[in-house]
Design a protein around this motif. Structure first.
Motif, PDB file in Angstrom:
ATOM      1  N   UNK A  77     -38.379  15.555 -25.612  1.00  0.00           N
ATOM      2  CA  UNK A  77     -39.228  14.354 -25.583  1.00  0.00           C
ATOM      3  C   UNK A  77     -39.110  13.664 -24.227  1.00  0.00           C
ATOM      4  N   UNK A  78     -37.883  13.564 -23.704  1.00  0.00           N
ATOM      5  CA  UNK A  78     -37.688  12.915 -22.405  1.00  0.00           C
ATOM      6  C   UNK A  78     -38.409  13.695 -21.297  1.00  0.00           C
ATOM      7  N   UNK A  79     -38.293  15.019 -21.334  1.00  0.00           N
ATOM      8  CA  UNK A  79     -38.878  15.847 -20.259  1.00  0.00           C
ATOM      9  C   UNK A  79     -40.394  15.975 -20.367  1.00  0.00           C
ATOM     10  N   UNK A  81     -31.468  31.224 -37.495  1.00  0.00           N
ATOM     11  CA  UNK A  81     -32.507  31.283 -38.540  1.00  0.00           C
ATOM     12  C   UNK A  81     -33.851  31.515 -37.862  1.00  0.00           C
ATOM     13  N   UNK A  82     -33.829  32.359 -36.821  1.00  0.00           N
ATOM     14  CA  UNK A  82     -35.068  32.590 -36.076  1.00  0.00           C
ATOM     15  C   UNK A  82     -35.402  31.341 -35.277  1.00  0.00           C
ATOM     16  N   UNK A  83     -36.680  31.042 -35.126  1.00  0.00           N
ATOM     17  CA  UNK A  83     -37.075  29.871 -34.345  1.00  0.00           C
ATOM     18  C   UNK A  83     -36.688  28.606 -35.105  1.00  0.00           C
ATOM     19  N   UNK A  84     -35.969  27.718 -34.404  1.00  0.00           N
ATOM     20  CA  UNK A  84     -35.500  26.498 -35.082  1.00  0.00           C
ATOM     21  C   UNK A  84     -36.617  25.463 -35.195  1.00  0.00           C
ATOM     22  N   UNK A  85     -37.519  25.446 -34.182  1.00  0.00           N
ATOM     23  CA  UNK A  85     -38.566  24.415 -34.144  1.00  0.00           C
ATOM     24  C   UNK A  85     -39.951  25.023 -34.301  1.00  0.00           C
ATOM     25  N   UNK A 106     -43.106  15.210 -25.681  1.00  0.00           N
ATOM     26  CA  UNK A 106     -43.602  15.918 -26.876  1.00  0.00           C
ATOM     27  C   UNK A 106     -42.513  15.898 -27.955  1.00  0.00           C
ATOM     28  N   UNK A 107     -42.921  15.574 -29.197  1.00  0.00           N
ATOM     29  CA  UNK A 107     -41.965  15.635 -30.315  1.00  0.00           C
ATOM     30  C   UNK A 107     -42.016  17.023 -30.939  1.00  0.00           C
ATOM     31  N   UNK A 108     -40.862  17.630 -31.104  1.00  0.00           N
ATOM     32  CA  UNK A 108     -40.848  18.927 -31.805  1.00  0.00           C
ATOM     33  C   UNK A 108     -40.095  18.744 -33.117  1.00  0.00           C
TER      34      UNK A 108
END
Ligand SMILES: Cc1cc2nc3c(=O)[nH]c(=O)nc-3n(C[C@H](O)[C@H](O)[C@H](O)COP(=O)(O)OP(=O)(O)OC[C@H]3O[C@@H](n4cnc5c(N)ncnc54)[C@H](O)[C@@H]3O)c2cc1C
Length: 317
Positions: free
Chosen positions: A293-295, A226-230, A298-300
């Protein structure tokens, strides 16, 4: 949905009605379950009447465009799914009411077909949509676009229809267009009026093909996705940072879970195998969110709309 409700909804309505309708074939992911009812009205009056009946029966209504930004979960969806793919909703008009260089596009118009028609007609303003599969309603709702601009740039006004069948027209300056967001009320989008500018058809065709080529070179357009998921998250300095880059740096290109995998070409494209399940895509999305988030701390959040009987979407930032 019980038989008496479905009969009441459908009685005397000028619409194509399908009960327990598979939705996988209506989405680009090509996975997922059935809708209790899929309704495809043939006229605006039938659409209005159906919205009123659904409201009176306290049924949830969802609008399906071309399914290019949508994940339908395996559990399927309750209530009524509306698809505006009958001729009353798929035919555009150039220069409606004598307004020069405009296109009146009902919500079911295929944006890529319209783009080609505009180029042939010598009308500029839609080339940014090259390579973006969408109905006019879906593109307007999501303010679809990318590096070369978004659909909102070309929009003069939008008409919405609420659950009582009432129509409201929103001029461009009353719509809060922003990154993949239109700020329009959660009503059905009925039509979009585009304001374009005259251009040379040959030059426009060249521009459209260049933009399409850029997308084709950087995205797996032929895969089931669906294109970019995030959504690209907002960095502390207020700018947007690439979610795809964060996923790539987290080492997830090519990572798979069940019947879903992260594209090796573009890390923000999560794709489904032909026999994949929607829940694999959703589960993989959760794994990606955790890893990022671990790396990076950042929350996406998901850009793609998710539909399911028991699924509650979160508000987008
Ligand atoms: C290969 C590929 C590449 C893509 N590239 C891009 C890109 O570069 N940029 C980009 O922005 N997007 C991209 N996308 C995502 C998608 O093309 C856009 O989000 C598009 O706008 C979705 O339109 P649709 O008609 O398919 O909407 P759908 O997926 O059918 O629906 C999306 C949402 O819009 C709502 N909706 C649809 N129609 C209406 C209506 N008439 N009234 C009210 N709500 C409605 C739905 O209820 C749902 O919430 C890509 C997708 C694919 C598969």
């Amino acid at each position: 949905m019980n038989a008496s409700i479905s009969t009441t909804l459908a009685q005397g309505l000028d619409a194509i009605i399908e009960m327990d309708a598979p939705l996988a074939g209506h989405t680009w992911f090509g996975v997922g379950g059935n809708a209790d009812m899929l309704a495809r009205p043939r006229t605006q009056e039938a659409l209005q009447e159906l919205l009123r009946r659904c409201h009176n029966a306290n049924l949830k209504v969802r609008v399906l465009g071309s399914g290019a930004n949508l994940l339908v979960l395996d559990e399927g969806v309750d209530g009524v799914v509306l698809k505006l793919d009958q001729p009353a909703f798929t035919q555009w008009t150039f220069n409606a009411d004598g307004k020069a260089n405009t296109v009146l596009a009902p919500a079911g118009v295929d944006v890529l077909k319209l783009l080609n028609a505009c180029v042939r007609q010598g009308l500029d303003g839609l080339c940014q949509m090259a390579g973006i599969p969408a109905s006019m309603g879906g593109a307007t709702r999501m303010n679809a676009g990318g590096k070369y601009g978004c659909i909102g740039d070309a929009i003069h006004s939008v008409a919405t229809m609420n659950h009582r069948g009432e129509i409201q027209v929103h001029p461009h300056n009353a719509i809060q267009f922003s990154y993949r967001h239109s700020g329009l009320p959660q009503d059905l989008i009925l039509w979009t009026l585009l304001q374009l500018t005259p251009g040379d058809p040959a030059a426009l065709r060249k521009k459209m093909l260049e933009i399409y080529q850029f997308k084709k070179d950087s995205q797996p357009l032929a895969q089931q996705s669906a294109g970019c998921l995030f959504r690209n998250p907002i960095a502390p300095d207020g700018t947007r940072t690439s979610a795809g880059r964060l996923i790539d740096l987290a080492g997830m290109k090519g990572f798979s879970h069940g019947g879903a995998f992260v594209s090796a070409e573009h890390a923000n494209f999560v794709c489904a195998h032909k026999d994949g399940r929607a829940n694999d895509v959703l589960e993989l999305a959760r794994v990606i969110q955790e890893r990022v988030f671990t790396c990076h701390g950042v929350s996406i959040e998901m850009e793609v709309a998710v539909w399911g009987r028991s699924y509650e979407p979160k508000e987008k930032k």
